[in-house]
Design an enzyme around this catalytic site. Structure first.
Site, PDB file in Angstrom:
ATOM      1  N   ALA A 112      -2.177  31.700  26.523  1.00 44.24           N
ATOM      2  CA  ALA A 112      -1.236  32.238  25.544  1.00 44.24           C
ATOM      3  C   ALA A 112      -0.513  33.418  26.194  1.00 44.24           C
ATOM      4  CB  ALA A 112      -1.986  32.694  24.308  1.00 44.24           C
TER       5      ALA A 112
ATOM      6  N   GLY B 179      -5.304  29.043  26.678  1.00 43.36           N
ATOM      7  CA  GLY B 179      -4.468  28.082  25.963  1.00 43.36           C
ATOM      8  C   GLY B 179      -3.911  26.993  26.875  1.00 43.36           C
TER       9      GLY B 179
ATOM     10  N   GLU C  67      -6.551  24.539  27.095  1.00 42.58           N
ATOM     11  CA  GLU C  67      -6.658  23.890  25.778  1.00 42.58           C
ATOM     12  C   GLU C  67      -5.546  22.842  25.594  1.00 42.58           C
ATOM     13  OE1 GLU C  67      -6.969  27.814  23.957  1.00 42.58           O
ATOM     14  OE2 GLU C  67      -8.699  27.066  22.836  1.00 42.58           O
TER      15      GLU C  67
ATOM     16  N   GLU D  45     -11.201  33.760  27.547  1.00 46.91           N
ATOM     17  CA  GLU D  45     -10.969  34.521  26.303  1.00 46.91           C
ATOM     18  C   GLU D  45     -12.000  35.611  26.028  1.00 46.91           C
ATOM     19  OE1 GLU D  45     -10.376  31.323  26.650  1.00 46.91           O
ATOM     20  OE2 GLU D  45      -8.601  30.739  25.499  1.00 46.91           O
TER      21      GLU D  45
END
Ligand code: DAK
Length: 271
Positions: free
Chosen positions: A78, A124, A127, A147
């Site tokens: 992210a 992310g 992911e 994270e």
């Protein structure tokens, strides 16, 4: 986005700013294009990924999709600069929901999807790769879920899709340590399906193998796997039998069996 003109189906492809979309010989290629930020998933990029998922779900030319990144990263997670600016927990929730929703839309696409992991796939970014059906990594790629080192947990599906893919123990190793694994280690733990010098080239080879098969059968096979997850075996087997029935009713099934008996390659029409 799609309009019916007479009998002609016209699909409007939006103008994208942070990614590109092109389809050639059945293969749709989605390239994340924010190389200056290692393709970090900003909210704008996530919104464009949602639009591209909508296009992919409708584009009759797209039979297999490959997701990749421009430059030295697939996606480094992210966008931390954007996240640092979020002060309001409701806005943070919106951001998390947007990411989850986009990746669920990608996971639910009716065509096979491949992540061509050309470099870093972190947070992310990994992911996103986990939302694809298959993953191919370049030799120098690094994958991880860092994270917890940021005081966060994976929030775009990582705590759910990773253990389903590689098992709880291996997933928690990656999630608790936040360490980066090499492409080879990722291969040995089943996190990626193939490793090659060039991820995109390897992904294309895989896509071409898939493309030889019957399109409806591919969609039904994926649907059976996806819908079966989370169900008990007896219920999941019922779904498999229903979808098997649909596959057996296609023209392509007749063509596949006929071609075998006539000792020639099949000519599937997606009917
Ligand atoms: N976000 C924004 N910019 C990033 C970035 C990221 N995730 N990763 C790299 N960049 C930017 C760098 O800031 C740098 O920009 P400039 O300083 O040149 O302006 C440029 O990309 C090149 O990066 P580096 O100079 O760091 O390149 P290196 O080769 O030295 O290092 C690296 C590569 C991938 C090891 C390093 O960049 C790195 O560790 N990046 C961060 C990886 C990471 O921790 N990703 C985030 C995972 S967590 C949410 C909250 C959080 C999340 C989701 C939702 N809500 C509140 C809703 C988080 C999810 C995650 O993905």
């Amino acid at each position: 986005m799609a309009e019916e003109h007479g009998h002609e189906f016209i699909l409007e492809i939006p103008e994208f700013e942070h990614l590109s979309y092109e389809v050639e010989e059945g293969i749709a290629l989605v390239t994340l294009r924010r190389p200056e930020a290692l393709n970090a998933l900003s909210q704008d990029l996530l919104r464009e990924l949602a639009e591209v998922a909508e296009v992919l779900a409708q584009d009759p030319e797209a039979r297999v999709a490959i997701f990749t990144g421009e430059g030295k990263a697939f996606a480094a997670g992210a966008d931390l600069k954007e996240i640092a600016a979020i002060k309001d927990p409701f806005m943070a929730r919106e951001y998390a929901l947007l990411g989850q929703q986009v990746f669920s839309e990608i996971a639910a696409l009716p065509i096979p999807t491949i992540a061509a992991i050309n470099g870093y796939a972190l947070g992310g970014g990994l992911e996103l790769a986990l939302a694809c059906d298959l993953r191919v990594a370049a030799t120098g790629a690094r994958l991880g879920l860092p994270e917890v080192g940021l005081g966060l947990i994976p929030g775009f599906g990582g705590t759910q899709r990773l253990p389903r893919l590689i098992g709880r123990g291996r997933a928690l190793d990656l999630i608790f340590t936040g360490r980066h694994v090499t492409a080879e280690e990722a291969l040995s733990m089943g996190l990626v399906n193939r490793v090659g010098e060039d991820a995109l080239e390897e992904a294309r080879k895989l896509a071409e193998k898939i493309l030889k098969n019957a399109p409806i059968a591919l969609a039904l096979a994926k649907e059976s796997v996806v819908r079966g997850e989370g169900l008990d075996l007896a219920e999941a087997l019922e779904i498999e039998a229903d979808l098997f029935g649909y596959a057996a009713a296609t023209e392509d099934m007749k063509e596949g069996v006929r071609a075998f008996l006539e000792k020639r390659p099949p000519n599937f029409k997606g009917e």
